[in-house]
Design a protein around this motif. Structure first.
Motif, mmCIF file in Angstrom:
data_model
loop_
_atom_site.group_PDB
_atom_site.id
_atom_site.type_symbol
_atom_site.label_atom_id
_atom_site.label_comp_id
_atom_site.label_asym_id
_atom_site.label_seq_id
_atom_site.Cartn_x
_atom_site.Cartn_y
_atom_site.Cartn_z
ATOM 1 N N VAL A 126 0.750 -1.453 0.387
ATOM 2 C CA VAL A 126 -0.051 0.356 0.248
ATOM 3 C C VAL A 126 0.706 1.256 0.376
ATOM 4 O O VAL A 126 0.642 2.165 -0.687
ATOM 5 N N ILE A 130 -7.718 3.409 -5.837
ATOM 6 C CA ILE A 130 -8.457 2.663 -5.095
ATOM 7 C C ILE A 130 -9.091 1.343 -5.665
ATOM 8 O O ILE A 130 -8.545 0.064 -5.369
ATOM 9 N N ARG A 131 -9.081 0.770 -7.425
ATOM 10 C CA ARG A 131 -9.796 -0.181 -7.479
ATOM 11 C C ARG A 131 -8.088 -0.973 -7.835
ATOM 12 O O ARG A 131 -8.192 -2.102 -8.450
ATOM 13 N N LEU A 182 -5.379 -1.277 -6.933
ATOM 14 C CA LEU A 182 -4.590 -1.277 -4.987
ATOM 15 C C LEU A 182 -5.588 -2.669 -4.587
ATOM 16 O O LEU A 182 -5.445 -3.355 -4.364
ATOM 17 N N CYS A 183 -7.068 -2.206 -4.771
ATOM 18 C CA CYS A 183 -7.829 -3.361 -4.478
ATOM 19 C C CYS A 183 -7.664 -4.598 -5.039
ATOM 20 O O CYS A 183 -7.571 -6.291 -4.696
ATOM 21 N N SER A 184 -7.382 -4.552 -6.490
ATOM 22 C CA SER A 184 -7.145 -5.725 -6.890
ATOM 23 C C SER A 184 -5.787 -6.081 -7.003
ATOM 24 O O SER A 184 -5.069 -7.422 -6.877
ATOM 25 N N LEU A 205 -4.374 -6.248 -4.302
ATOM 26 C CA LEU A 205 -4.455 -6.998 -2.926
ATOM 27 C C LEU A 205 -5.078 -8.006 -2.766
ATOM 28 O O LEU A 205 -4.783 -9.294 -2.620
ATOM 29 N N ASP A 206 -5.849 -8.020 -3.365
ATOM 30 C CA ASP A 206 -6.523 -9.493 -4.452
ATOM 31 C C ASP A 206 -6.006 -10.064 -5.074
ATOM 32 O O ASP A 206 -6.117 -11.431 -4.226
ATOM 33 N N HIS A 216 -5.406 -14.881 1.786
ATOM 34 C CA HIS A 216 -6.484 -15.528 2.116
ATOM 35 C C HIS A 216 -6.128 -15.872 2.593
ATOM 36 O O HIS A 216 -6.200 -17.422 2.870
#
Length: 121
Positions: A27, A107-108, A110-112, A114-115, A120
């Protein structure tokens, strides 16, 4: 479960420290790249505008910049301060507006990332 509550024997939750550090670093790196690219774009935008207005002629561009520098040098103190504050305000407004414009895509992305890159449980 009620027996555990009465006797106070709760399992200790284990916090996965290494994935947390990895996610934080990801991040921070992405945010630094976002901030740097935004600032470089905002700082380069006036040069693009001035070159466009000068018809892509560098001689005319530097003549206009020299004219602006002469006017600034011959201006009185309060006028210089007002001009400097106006430039600072314009930079902050432009940088903030451009950041808000780019923020949803950042943000989109970064979220992708991280996923995709973070495990998980």
């Amino acid at each position: 479960m009620l027996d555990r509550i009465e006797h106070g024997t709760f399992p200790n939750p284990r916090i996965a420290l290494w994935p947390t550090v990895q996610g934080t670093c990801l991040v921070l790196i992405e945010a630094a790249g976002f901030a740097a690219s935004t600032l470089l774009t905002v700082l380069g935008l006036p040069l693009f505008v001035f070159l466009f207005l000068a018809g892509w002629d560098l001689g005319l561009l530097f003549a206009q910049l020299g004219n602006l520098a002469d006017h600034y040098a011959s201006a009185e103190g309060p006028a210089r301060i007002a001009f400097s504050r106006d430039l600072q305000l314009a930079f902050l407004v432009l940088a903030g507006g451009f950041t808000l414009l780019r923020l949803p895509a950042f943000i989109r992305r970064l979220c992708s990332k991280l996923d995709r890159e973070m495990p998980h449980d």
